[in-house]
Design a protein around this motif. Sequence first.
Motif, PDB file in Angstrom:
ATOM      1  N   ALA A 248       0.799  -1.222   0.000  1.00  0.00           N
ATOM      2  CA  ALA A 248       0.000   0.000   0.000  1.00  0.00           C
ATOM      3  C   ALA A 248       0.835   1.277   0.000  1.00  0.00           C
ATOM      4  O   ALA A 248       0.571   2.199  -0.785  1.00  0.00           O
ATOM      5  N   PRO A 249       1.865   1.423   0.858  1.00  0.00           N
ATOM      6  CA  PRO A 249       2.600   2.698   0.869  1.00  0.00           C
ATOM      7  C   PRO A 249       3.364   2.977  -0.426  1.00  0.00           C
ATOM      8  O   PRO A 249       3.745   4.122  -0.671  1.00  0.00           O
ATOM      9  N   PHE A 250       3.609   1.945  -1.232  1.00  0.00           N
ATOM     10  CA  PHE A 250       4.434   2.128  -2.419  1.00  0.00           C
ATOM     11  C   PHE A 250       3.669   1.938  -3.729  1.00  0.00           C
ATOM     12  O   PHE A 250       4.255   1.974  -4.804  1.00  0.00           O
ATOM     13  N   SER A 251       2.362   1.708  -3.627  1.00  0.00           N
ATOM     14  CA  SER A 251       1.602   1.381  -4.836  1.00  0.00           C
ATOM     15  C   SER A 251       1.240   2.615  -5.664  1.00  0.00           C
ATOM     16  O   SER A 251       0.959   2.493  -6.850  1.00  0.00           O
ATOM     17  N   ARG A 252       1.242   3.816  -5.054  1.00  0.00           N
ATOM     18  CA  ARG A 252       0.888   5.026  -5.801  1.00  0.00           C
ATOM     19  C   ARG A 252       1.849   6.144  -5.435  1.00  0.00           C
ATOM     20  O   ARG A 252       2.189   6.335  -4.274  1.00  0.00           O
ATOM     21  N   LEU A 253       2.275   6.894  -6.416  1.00  0.00           N
ATOM     22  CA  LEU A 253       3.089   8.076  -6.163  1.00  0.00           C
ATOM     23  C   LEU A 253       2.192   9.235  -5.736  1.00  0.00           C
ATOM     24  O   LEU A 253       1.087   9.398  -6.265  1.00  0.00           O
ATOM     25  N   PRO A 254       2.633  10.059  -4.799  1.00  0.00           N
ATOM     26  CA  PRO A 254       1.830  11.234  -4.435  1.00  0.00           C
ATOM     27  C   PRO A 254       1.870  12.250  -5.579  1.00  0.00           C
ATOM     28  O   PRO A 254       2.758  12.211  -6.439  1.00  0.00           O
TER      29      PRO A 254
END
Length: 267
Positions: A248-254
């Motif tokens: 989850a923390p790495f699945s989408r770029l801010p």
Amino acid sequence: QGDPEPTHLAVRRPHLVLENSPPFGFRAGLRARPFFWGLRGKIRVLSHEPTERTVEVGVPPARGFDVFCLPIIDWGFRFQRPQQLLMPFAQDGHRVFYGRTGLLGLDREPTVRELADRVYEVGLPGEFDFDLYAGELEGETLEQAAGGVDALVSRLGIGPAVCLVQYPSWEPLARRLRERYGWAVVYDCMDEHSGFGTHGPQTARDEARLIAESDLVLATSRLLFERIVRAGREPAAVLRLPNAVDLAPFSRLPPRETSPLARLPRP
């Protein structure tokens, strides 16, 4: 070389039996216990009549076996393999007791502090300047650390348990707990510890004993798995369990405009 096939291990000691049960797999990602293939099963106590155990206020009673971790890092240092392995046990109802890498000092009472639901940090007595990575756990420090666990067993109602060892220097204490309580010992071999300048002269000796005598050995890589087998441990008692990542923390770029990297030029 492929991963070894998971196998059942029946571990029999004077006070503890781990009985085989049908295989179970991962539930909703990482749910409790599936990676301890060799220790899966029911745990029952032998050779002792059931005894009434007191439980410290604020610590719930055990549901199944407890997990007592002798760690490589403190819980709050960073969230990595130790926490990723242990949280599913707590989520499945087991109590997790996670030691501190530093000791409290001689003639101190053991401490208990809640870290998360059913996860507790425990502090043990022993020489305050004991260095887990370069020191040797022996003498009065070993005696007092073991005595601290004895007090926790009584205070917290710890019965059947798995002792998860994540750094070799804990080996004398883990051996003492297995002899005293019949706890199963699992050695989590994370790295080639002798390759670090911080390791002490006894590290290789402690690790060799853990590899030879633990009920189950975990290896984070193929190279470590092969080294453990070359050392003489039967492959059925070694499980290759690589490191993973929380998706989850790495699945989408801010969004770039709110990213800490926003002011940096692109390549």
